[in-house]
Write an enzyme that holds these catalytic residues in place. Structure first.
Site, PDB file in Angstrom:
ATOM      1  N   HIS A   9      -5.261  50.510  11.395  1.00  0.00           N
ATOM      2  CA  HIS A   9      -5.702  50.132  12.605  1.00  0.00           C
ATOM      3  C   HIS A   9      -4.494  49.428  13.452  1.00  0.00           C
ATOM      4  O   HIS A   9      -4.538  49.495  14.767  1.00  0.00           O
ATOM      5  CB  HIS A   9      -6.768  48.873  12.256  1.00  0.00           C
ATOM      6  CG  HIS A   9      -8.087  49.598  12.113  1.00  0.00           C
ATOM      7  ND1 HIS A   9      -8.387  49.948  10.710  1.00  0.00           N
ATOM      8  CD2 HIS A   9      -8.786  50.409  12.757  1.00  0.00           C
ATOM      9  CE1 HIS A   9      -9.234  50.649  10.759  1.00  0.00           C
ATOM     10  NE2 HIS A   9      -9.899  50.905  11.893  1.00  0.00           N
ATOM     11  N   GLU A  59     -18.424  59.522   8.881  1.00  0.00           N
ATOM     12  CA  GLU A  59     -16.904  59.513   8.247  1.00  0.00           C
ATOM     13  C   GLU A  59     -16.884  59.432   6.614  1.00  0.00           C
ATOM     14  O   GLU A  59     -15.809  59.184   6.159  1.00  0.00           O
ATOM     15  CB  GLU A  59     -16.330  58.374   8.884  1.00  0.00           C
ATOM     16  CG  GLU A  59     -17.370  57.094   8.964  1.00  0.00           C
ATOM     17  CD  GLU A  59     -16.764  55.741   9.807  1.00  0.00           C
ATOM     18  OE1 GLU A  59     -15.553  55.788  10.431  1.00  0.00           O
ATOM     19  OE2 GLU A  59     -17.324  54.934  10.194  1.00  0.00           O
ATOM     20  N   ASP A  75     -11.475  57.783   8.723  1.00  0.00           N
ATOM     21  CA  ASP A  75     -11.972  57.753   7.576  1.00  0.00           C
ATOM     22  C   ASP A  75     -12.297  58.953   6.939  1.00  0.00           C
ATOM     23  O   ASP A  75     -12.234  59.136   5.668  1.00  0.00           O
ATOM     24  CB  ASP A  75     -13.315  56.876   7.762  1.00  0.00           C
ATOM     25  CG  ASP A  75     -12.806  55.405   7.848  1.00  0.00           C
ATOM     26  OD1 ASP A  75     -11.672  54.855   7.102  1.00  0.00           O
ATOM     27  OD2 ASP A  75     -13.216  54.508   8.606  1.00  0.00           O
ATOM     28  N   CYS A  96     -14.317  60.647  17.463  1.00  0.00           N
ATOM     29  CA  CYS A  96     -13.706  59.498  18.084  1.00  0.00           C
ATOM     30  C   CYS A  96     -12.528  59.021  16.936  1.00  0.00           C
ATOM     31  O   CYS A  96     -11.928  58.072  17.224  1.00  0.00           O
ATOM     32  CB  CYS A  96     -14.435  58.379  17.997  1.00  0.00           C
ATOM     33  SG  CYS A  96     -15.361  57.764  16.724  1.00  0.00           S
TER      34      CYS A  96
HETATM   35  C1  PEP Z   1     -12.659  56.711  12.358  1.00  0.00           C
HETATM   36  O1  PEP Z   1     -12.799  56.327  11.180  1.00  0.00           O
HETATM   37  O2  PEP Z   1     -12.369  57.700  12.779  1.00  0.00           O
HETATM   38  C2  PEP Z   1     -13.021  55.589  13.319  1.00  0.00           C
HETATM   39  C3  PEP Z   1     -12.983  56.154  14.786  1.00  0.00           C
HETATM   40  O3  PEP Z   1     -13.356  54.348  13.012  1.00  0.00           O
HETATM   41  P1  PEP Z   1     -11.975  53.406  12.540  1.00  0.00           P
HETATM   42  O4  PEP Z   1     -10.747  53.841  12.905  1.00  0.00           O
HETATM   43  O5  PEP Z   1     -12.291  52.011  13.360  1.00  0.00           O
HETATM   44  O6  PEP Z   1     -12.434  53.278  11.120  1.00  0.00           O
HETATM   45 MG    MG Z   2     -13.762  54.525  10.632  1.00  0.00          MG
END
Ligand code: PEP
Ligand code: MG
Length: 617
Positions: free
Chosen positions: A220, A466, A490, A537
């Site tokens: 993140h 995911e 994920d 996303c």
């Molecule tokens: C993902 O897992 O691709 C996602 C967009 O969620 P995060 O990165 O917040 O886990």
């Molecule tokens: Mg995710």
């Protein structure tokens, strides 16, 4: 037709600006370290090494005459921390539960511990350390002591001591202070690990680049660096031992390279490259108000991933047509205590108002993994990413979860009679049973709000794909959702069984692998056949080589960091459906990641060479 000039297809304008220096950087001087390219671009600046509690690595001292004043500063910070903990405890007690609040009682007792205070006071009065440096020393002592014990209990106590020290430090210094170290100009942040709260603490400060020892491509902290357009390299072994605050550092976020104290000529090359990247970004930014349309006229929806209000504003500035992923956990991670329903409502309303076309997909809390808040599960787990995280954690706290659902439904009411622009999305869905439970909770929230006479709006309900189980069985889930969003960050880590935060397995955590490609094609195809709207996303939506393939698989909606919107718009303006489909056909027959990657590099070189600079390796 858009008023702003777009860099035209086949135009050499951006290429001209980038060509000369980009090819001259081959001869490198200075010590070079290799890591993972996690956020593209090039930065040159002075190193600023930070400790895990977010204070400088170098011991800061105070003049003997200022010791008394420094001790007072420490006492005041402790008093403020004590007040925070009391407030936090009572709010968590009323909103989540008394068991969850117990952690703060424990932290209050650590704060009052005379041994800890005595150690800090001695370091300040005898060694003339600043209060922050003294706290850091104490934390190091405790870490060394507790490290000898493998007992889970003591490991957890260490986390609590660390939390308390971070809280006190927060009051001593609200943010990073490189000026105290006489660093001029741009700062390159060097850290063992950056957790999301660190990156947020940076605020608007002039951080030109980030280098970390730990972390993977989609951790993140990397995502936040990308969203701010800050070049970053992660997973650089032993970098903390190799760099001292004040060293001149080059961060090459395209190739994952870090250069320490390079010679003058090398520096000139990289400075020129840095200017080229800035020029290219500026040229592409002229595309902001243009629609995203492929070379053969297909409309593409480019949405933004956001974590806060300033990201929503950036989404509008960069020309996204809405927000495809609002990560609400950052509201909780950055809030001094627990945001209640009214506070959440206020925050969601502001985000909706600031977002392009007031279009926002709000994702419910996705905590756990590398995003932890102590009052929602503090237990150490052997496999935190596979354990009690995300929707699983939300189900465990039904009242708390219900509060968030209510706040989202109420915020959506402002949508009025217009098309449904606010959507609610649930992370880490594994089974249909979870979706049914969610519908039950949403119905309950609607009933409560009706009874209370509070305005709200029913919103489309979506799931994130995911978890491989959901991807494989996607057809069985589509009856229970209005839309799907693929969370590839994920999905890739789970599919490849390789932690997205662990650089040691980054060679496996590969989005361009045949397994990932086939899975994405399967999910996008299934949604297309059923007519369920699907967005992607994860970070790969902003990787040009992956975006081309996704387009060929039929994907027409992408949610990406605002900083990448102009680049992806430019890419699609060169692409046709026919070309993308042919590319996918070839790629799906390939058997190795390297084959796919090389093929896509060649493809991009032909298609849109000028954006190469803004891509990571
Ligand atoms: C993902 O897992 O691709 C996602 C967009 O969620 P995060 O990165 O917040 O886990
Ligand atoms: Mg995710």
């Amino acid at each position: 037709m858009a008023a702003n000039p777009r860099p035209r297809r086949g135009s050499n304008e951006a290429t001209e600006k980038t060509r000369p220096v980009a090819t001259r950087a081959a001869r490198l001087s200075g010590k070079t370290h290799q890591g993972l390219a996690v956020s593209p671009g090039v930065a040159v600046g002075s190193a600023y090494c930070i400790h895990e509690v977010f204070v400088p690595n170098e011991a800061e001292t105070v003049e003997p005459a200022h010791v008394h004043q420094e001790l007072q500063r420490y006492e005041q910070a402790c008093e403020k921390t004590a007040a925070d903990l009391v407030a936090l405890r009572s709010k968590v007690e009323s909103q989540v539960g008394s068991d969850e609040a117990a952690i703060f009682r424990l932290q209050e007792s650590i704060l009052r511990d005379p041994a800890l205070a005595a150690k800090v006071r001695a370091a300040v009065s005898e060694d003339h350390l600043s209060a922050q440096a003294a706290l850091r020393r104490v934390l190091e002592e405790y870490s060394a002591l507790f490290a000898r014990s493998h007992d889970e209990f003591w490991q957890e106590r260490l986390s609590d001591v660390r939390d308390v020290i971070i809280r006190i430090t927060g009051h001593l210094s609200a943010a990073l202070k490189p000026s105290k170290l006489a660093i001029d100009g741009a700062v390159i942040l060097i850290a063992g690990e950056l957790v999301p709260s660190h990156v947020l603490t940076l605020g608007k400060r002039d951080v030109a680049g980030i280098v970390t020892q730990a972390g993977g491509r989609t951790s993140h902290a990397a995502i936040l660096a990308r969203s701010r357009g800050i070049p970053a390299v992660s997973g650089v072994p032993d970098i903390l031992q190799s760099i001292t605050t004040g060293d001149t550092v080059v961060v090459d976020g395209r190739e994952g390279r870090v250069l320490v104290n390079p010679d003058y000529e090398t520096l000139l090359v990289y400075r020129a490259m840095q200017r080229d990247v800035a020029n290219l970004r500026e040229t592409l930014a002229a595309n902001c108000s243009a629609k995203c349309i492929s070379a053969d006229g297909q409309k593409v929806q480019l949405l933004a991933n956001i974590s806060n209000l300033s990201d929503a504003q950036a989404a509008r500035r960069m020309g996204a047509s809405g927000v495809g992923l609002y990560r609400t956990e950052y509201l909780f991670l950055t809030h001094a205590d627990v945001p209640d329903e009214e506070e959440q409502l206020d925050a969601y309303r502001k985000i909706i108002a600031a977002s392009p076309n007031r279009k926002v997909t709000i994702r419910t809390l996705d905590l756990g993994g590398d995003k932890a808040i102590p009052y929602l599960g503090h237990n150490r787990e052997a496999n935190p990413f596979m354990g009690w995280r995300s929707i699983r954690l939300s189900f465990e706290h039904p009242e708390f979860f219900l509060t968030q659902i209510r706040a989202i439904l109420r915020a959506a009411a402002e949508d009025g009679s217009r098309r449904k622009q606010v959507q609610m999305m649930f992370p880490m869905i594994t089974m249909v049973e979870e979706l049914r439970k969610i519908h039950g909770m949403v119905n309950k929230a609607c009933k409560q709000l009706t009874t209370e006479g509070k305005p709200f709006a029913k919103v489309p309900i979506g799931m994130m794909v995911e978890v491989p189980a959901a991807a494989v069985a996607i057809e069985t889930m589509l009856d229970d959702v209005d839309f799907v969003s693929i969370g590839s960050n994920d999905l890739v880590q789970y599919l490849m069984a390789a932690d997205r935060d662990n650089p040691k397995v980054s060679h496996l955590c590969q989005p361009m692998s045949p397994a990932v490609m086939r899975t994405l094609a399967h999910v996008i195809g299934a949604c297309g056949r059923r007519g369920t709207p699907v967005t992607l996303c994860g970070e790969i939506a902003a990787m040009p080589r992956a975006a081309v393939l996704l387009f060929g698989m039929g994907l027409r909606s992408y949610s990406i960091s605002p900083a990448f919107v102009p680049m992806i718009k430019e890419l699609f303006s060169h692409l046709t459906v026919e070309r993308a489909q042919k590319t996918v056909e070839r790629v799906l027959k390939m058997r190795t990641t390297i084959e796919i990657t090389r093929h896509m590099q060649r493809e991009l070189n032909e298609l849109c060479p000028n954006i190469k600079m803004l891509d990571s390796e």
